[in-house]
Design a protein around this motif. Sequence first.
Motif, PDB file in Angstrom:
ATOM      1  N   GLY A   1      -4.545  -1.263  10.579  1.00  0.00           N
ATOM      2  CA  GLY A   1      -4.371   0.161  10.311  1.00  0.00           C
ATOM      3  C   GLY A   1      -2.917   0.565  10.211  1.00  0.00           C
ATOM      4  N   VAL A   2      -2.104   0.095  11.161  1.00  0.00           N
ATOM      5  CA  VAL A   2      -0.683   0.455  11.160  1.00  0.00           C
ATOM      6  C   VAL A   2       0.015  -0.139   9.942  1.00  0.00           C
ATOM      7  CG1 VAL A   2       1.495   0.084  12.409  1.00  0.00           C
ATOM      8  CG2 VAL A   2      -0.550   0.798  13.642  1.00  0.00           C
ATOM      9  N   SER A   3      -0.296  -1.408   9.608  1.00  0.00           N
ATOM     10  CA  SER A   3       0.370  -2.032   8.457  1.00  0.00           C
ATOM     11  C   SER A   3      -0.038  -1.351   7.145  1.00  0.00           C
ATOM     12  CB  SER A   3       0.054  -3.521   8.404  1.00  0.00           C
ATOM     13  OG  SER A   3      -1.307  -3.734   8.122  1.00  0.00           O
ATOM     14  N   SER A   4      -1.253  -0.824   7.087  1.00  0.00           N
ATOM     15  CA  SER A   4      -1.668  -0.110   5.886  1.00  0.00           C
ATOM     16  C   SER A   4      -0.839   1.160   5.707  1.00  0.00           C
ATOM     17  CB  SER A   4      -3.156   0.225   5.971  1.00  0.00           C
ATOM     18  OG  SER A   4      -3.595   0.848   4.798  1.00  0.00           O
ATOM     19  N   PHE A   5      -0.622   1.904   6.785  1.00  0.00           N
ATOM     20  CA  PHE A   5       0.216   3.103   6.692  1.00  0.00           C
ATOM     21  C   PHE A   5       1.677   2.733   6.445  1.00  0.00           C
ATOM     22  CE2 PHE A   5      -3.393   5.271   8.705  1.00  0.00           C
ATOM     23  CZ  PHE A   5      -3.452   6.390   7.899  1.00  0.00           C
ATOM     24  N   TRP A   6       2.104   1.600   6.930  1.00  0.00           N
ATOM     25  CA  TRP A   6       3.468   1.122   6.684  1.00  0.00           C
ATOM     26  C   TRP A   6       3.680   0.865   5.194  1.00  0.00           C
ATOM     27  CZ3 TRP A   6       4.747  -2.975  10.916  1.00  0.00           C
ATOM     28  CH2 TRP A   6       5.956  -2.661  11.506  1.00  0.00           C
ATOM     29  N   ARG A   7       2.682   0.253   4.574  1.00  0.00           N
ATOM     30  CA  ARG A   7       2.783  -0.028   3.139  1.00  0.00           C
ATOM     31  C   ARG A   7       2.834   1.254   2.318  1.00  0.00           C
ATOM     32  NH1 ARG A   7      -1.630  -4.298   1.533  1.00  0.00           N
ATOM     33  NH2 ARG A   7      -0.668  -3.943  -0.476  1.00  0.00           N
ATOM     34  N   VAL A   8       2.144   2.298   2.769  1.00  0.00           N
ATOM     35  CA  VAL A   8       2.224   3.591   2.064  1.00  0.00           C
ATOM     36  C   VAL A   8       3.643   4.123   2.150  1.00  0.00           C
ATOM     37  CG1 VAL A   8       1.469   5.992   2.086  1.00  0.00           C
ATOM     38  CG2 VAL A   8      -0.199   4.180   2.378  1.00  0.00           C
ATOM     39  N   GLY A   9       4.251   4.017   3.328  1.00  0.00           N
ATOM     40  CA  GLY A   9       5.629   4.492   3.496  1.00  0.00           C
ATOM     41  C   GLY A   9       6.627   3.736   2.647  1.00  0.00           C
ATOM     42  N   LYS A  10       6.406   2.434   2.429  1.00  0.00           N
ATOM     43  CA  LYS A  10       7.310   1.633   1.602  1.00  0.00           C
ATOM     44  C   LYS A  10       7.214   2.023   0.137  1.00  0.00           C
ATOM     45  CE  LYS A  10       7.563  -2.641   4.256  1.00  0.00           C
ATOM     46  NZ  LYS A  10       7.240  -4.084   4.240  1.00  0.00           N
ATOM     47  N   GLN A  11       6.037   2.443  -0.324  1.00  0.00           N
ATOM     48  CA  GLN A  11       5.864   2.777  -1.743  1.00  0.00           C
ATOM     49  C   GLN A  11       6.510   4.090  -2.128  1.00  0.00           C
ATOM     50  OE1 GLN A  11       1.734   2.708  -2.771  1.00  0.00           O
ATOM     51  NE2 GLN A  11       1.628   0.484  -2.820  1.00  0.00           N
ATOM     52  N   ARG A  12       6.728   4.967  -1.199  1.00  0.00           N
ATOM     53  CA  ARG A  12       7.289   6.286  -1.535  1.00  0.00           C
ATOM     54  C   ARG A  12       8.725   6.221  -1.844  1.00  0.00           C
ATOM     55  NH1 ARG A  12       4.117  10.338   2.529  1.00  0.00           N
ATOM     56  NH2 ARG A  12       2.098   9.756   1.795  1.00  0.00           N
TER      57      ARG A  12
END
Length: 134
Positions: A123-134
């Motif tokens: 779950g945390v890594s999924s939200f981390w990946r969203v932050g990297k794409q922005r």
Amino acid sequence: MQQRGRRLMRKTARDGLFYLGSLIKSMTMSPLSTGRKLGIAARVAGRQVRKTRTFGAVMQAGRMTAARWGRVLGQLWLEVTGFVFLALAAIGGLAFWREWTRHGGPGRLVLAAVFTILFGWFGVSSFWRVGKQR
């Protein structure tokens, strides 16, 4: 239609035209269906439209819109899966707490802890990946 010399002579409609005095036979063109004619006209019109600047601009706008929508839908997918994994980690955390308070066997306690940590990480890594794409 009969004429002399190198002129045309029609025997029947099916036979086409013959040049008198030569061995060359000219065939009549087979009749085309309306659908085939419309298909040919659409193909020619499509080639003409593709050459215009307006068509190029519309295609570029479509590509840009699709790219933006794809990026937004990708972020949404990561956020939804991150939420699901965190919800499953919370359920695993409740199971861990239940086993801890009941003094259950160490196998179930370890299993609940590993499940909670693993799904929490997903779950945390999924939200981390969203932050990297922005």
